[in-house]
Design an enzyme around this catalytic site. Sequence first.
Site, mmCIF file in Angstrom:
data_model
loop_
_atom_site.group_PDB
_atom_site.id
_atom_site.type_symbol
_atom_site.label_atom_id
_atom_site.label_comp_id
_atom_site.label_asym_id
_atom_site.label_seq_id
_atom_site.Cartn_x
_atom_site.Cartn_y
_atom_site.Cartn_z
ATOM 1 N N ASP A 1 46.062 44.629 37.132
ATOM 2 C CA ASP A 1 47.086 43.742 37.675
ATOM 3 C C ASP A 1 47.741 42.949 36.555
ATOM 4 O O ASP A 1 47.159 42.773 35.476
ATOM 5 C CB ASP A 1 46.464 42.745 38.666
ATOM 6 C CG ASP A 1 45.913 43.444 39.896
ATOM 7 O OD1 ASP A 1 46.359 44.571 40.186
ATOM 8 O OD2 ASP A 1 45.042 42.847 40.558
HETATM 9 N N1 URA Z 1 40.734 44.928 40.700
HETATM 10 C C1 URA Z 1 41.735 44.041 40.867
HETATM 11 O O1 URA Z 1 41.810 43.353 41.879
HETATM 12 N N2 URA Z 1 42.647 43.916 39.884
HETATM 13 C C2 URA Z 1 42.598 44.618 38.741
HETATM 14 O O2 URA Z 1 43.453 44.429 37.865
HETATM 15 C C3 URA Z 1 41.545 45.533 38.576
HETATM 16 C C4 URA Z 1 40.631 45.672 39.568
#
Ligand code: URA
Length: 243
Positions: free
Chosen positions: A105
């Site tokens: 993310d």
């Molecule tokens: N899980 C999430 O919620 N975000 C990420 O970036 C990776 C795994």
Amino acid sequence: MGSIRLDRYLADVHIGSRKQIKEYIREGRVRIGEAVVTRGEEHLDPEQDTVFFDDKKLEYSKQRYIMLNKPAGVVSATKDGLSKTVIGLLKNVPVRGLSPAGRLDKDTEGLLLLTDDGPLIHQLIAPSKKVDKRYEVHLKSALSDEALRRLEEGVEIGDETKTLPARARRLPEDEKGCPVIELIIHEGRFHQIKRMLHAVGNEVVYLKRLSMGPLELDPTLPPGTFRYLSATEITALKDGGGR
Ligand code: URA
């Protein structure tokens, strides 16, 4: 594949910049087989010849394998109309064909592998291959034993199926006093860890990926910086990154 120049070969295996490569060759640190070679123009056949740098055997590959310590605020995409992308952080890298192996993310930090080796990306991100993705997860509130157990068993996060079994353990609190856990998952569903914690009544306040299969985030890489993988890391990923 035919013959190529020694300096081209050394550039392809990313042992250094063009200037450094020139120096390494001049200093007599490079051998083709038993013979020390001091001219970059020398030709060799990467499929037949073995090249050593400081007595270490080099593995030839034209493919690129890059470890980035992704900072918060950039997206794990090759193009984005609005935000900075991870590709934009790769200064002086020929980026054509490079893709991230799975997405983090925008606000997640940590290990991101970028490569043009499509089969390896598939091997690392397909849930069926069960490659461990290990995260440090900072939480809003303390996690009960029951919540920990549910994360490990698999939770309902609004998809067709529950999450696959995971592993979780508590780590010491962070400097702000937030509870921290280590969570190892094998999938990469959209916002997976945030949704898993939400499903057990908690909230992620900071997330960082520490490893993917045998590949560990290099602790000497500050966020926003990157390096090429070593031959040993590439071999380990190919051998151990997916069963
Ligand atoms: N899980 C999430 O919620 N975000 C990420 O970036 C990776 C795994």
